[in-house]
Each structure stands twice: as C-alpha cells, then as structure tokens.
Design a protein around this motif. Structure first.
Motif, short mmCIF file in Angstrom:
data_model
loop_
_atom_site.label_atom_id
_atom_site.label_comp_id
_atom_site.label_asym_id
_atom_site.label_seq_id
_atom_site.Cartn_x
_atom_site.Cartn_y
_atom_site.Cartn_z
N ASP A 192 0.82 -1.20 0.00
CA ASP A 192 0.00 0.00 0.00
C ASP A 192 0.86 1.26 0.00
O ASP A 192 0.51 2.26 -0.62
N THR A 205 2.12 1.48 -3.75
CA THR A 205 1.13 1.58 -4.82
C THR A 205 -0.08 2.41 -4.43
O THR A 205 -0.69 3.03 -5.29
N GLY A 206 -0.46 2.41 -3.17
CA GLY A 206 -1.62 3.16 -2.71
C GLY A 206 -2.94 2.55 -3.12
O GLY A 206 -3.95 3.22 -3.19
N SER A 207 -2.96 1.25 -3.38
CA SER A 207 -4.18 0.64 -3.89
C SER A 207 -5.01 -0.09 -2.84
O SER A 207 -6.11 -0.52 -3.13
N VAL A 208 -4.51 -0.25 -1.64
CA VAL A 208 -5.24 -1.02 -0.63
C VAL A 208 -6.08 -0.12 0.27
O VAL A 208 -7.29 -0.28 0.38
N GLY A 249 -5.46 6.30 -1.97
CA GLY A 249 -4.59 6.71 -3.05
C GLY A 249 -3.20 7.07 -2.56
O GLY A 249 -3.00 7.32 -1.36
N PRO A 250 -2.23 7.12 -3.46
CA PRO A 250 -0.86 7.42 -3.04
C PRO A 250 -0.68 8.86 -2.55
O PRO A 250 0.28 9.16 -1.86
N SER A 289 -2.84 10.48 -0.60
CA SER A 289 -3.54 10.72 0.66
C SER A 289 -2.54 10.63 1.80
O SER A 289 -2.10 9.55 2.20
N ASP A 307 0.57 3.71 7.01
CA ASP A 307 1.41 2.67 6.42
C ASP A 307 2.77 2.58 7.12
O ASP A 307 3.26 1.49 7.41
#
Length: 64
Positions: free
Chosen positions: A23, A26-29, A32-33, A35, A42
């Motif tokens: 995450d 990529t920021g997908s879980v 967004g990257p 945020s 994280d």
C-alpha cells in the motif's frame, strides 16, 4: 509461549508487513498514493509489524 503461537505471530506480522509495504508503494489497498494520512498509517503499520516479528523471533528463541 507455545511454538505455534510464535510461528503464527511471525506469519501474521509478515503478511501485514507485505500489505502495508504494498500500500505504501502503490496506494491501492487503503487509499490513493497522495492521501497523506494513509502514508502515516502505512509507516506505523510497517514499524508495528517489524516489532511483532522481532518479538515473535525472540519468543521462539526462548522456547527452543
């Protein structure tokens, strides 16, 4: 602490470490990257996973 509990702590912390690192890059879980609050979550998640993995390894060494 039983051996299976040590292995479970290691496995779960490793899985969570992979999820938080995925995450973070990529920021997908979790969001967004771009945020910013989720980047902080994280980083703390990676640190917490590392601490739990260290404690699991330390307990496993004590059991053997």
């Amino acid at each position: 602490m039983e051996k299976w509990m040590c292995y479970a702590a290691l496995g779960i912390s490793g899985l969570m470490l992979l999820i938080f690192l995925f995450d973070l890059f990529t920021g997908s879980v979790f969001g967004g990257p771009d945020s910013n609050p989720f980047v902080t979550v994280d980083v703390f998640g990676v640190l917490a996973s590392g601490v739990v993995a260290y404690l699991g390894l330390s307990a496993l060494r004590d059991v053997k």
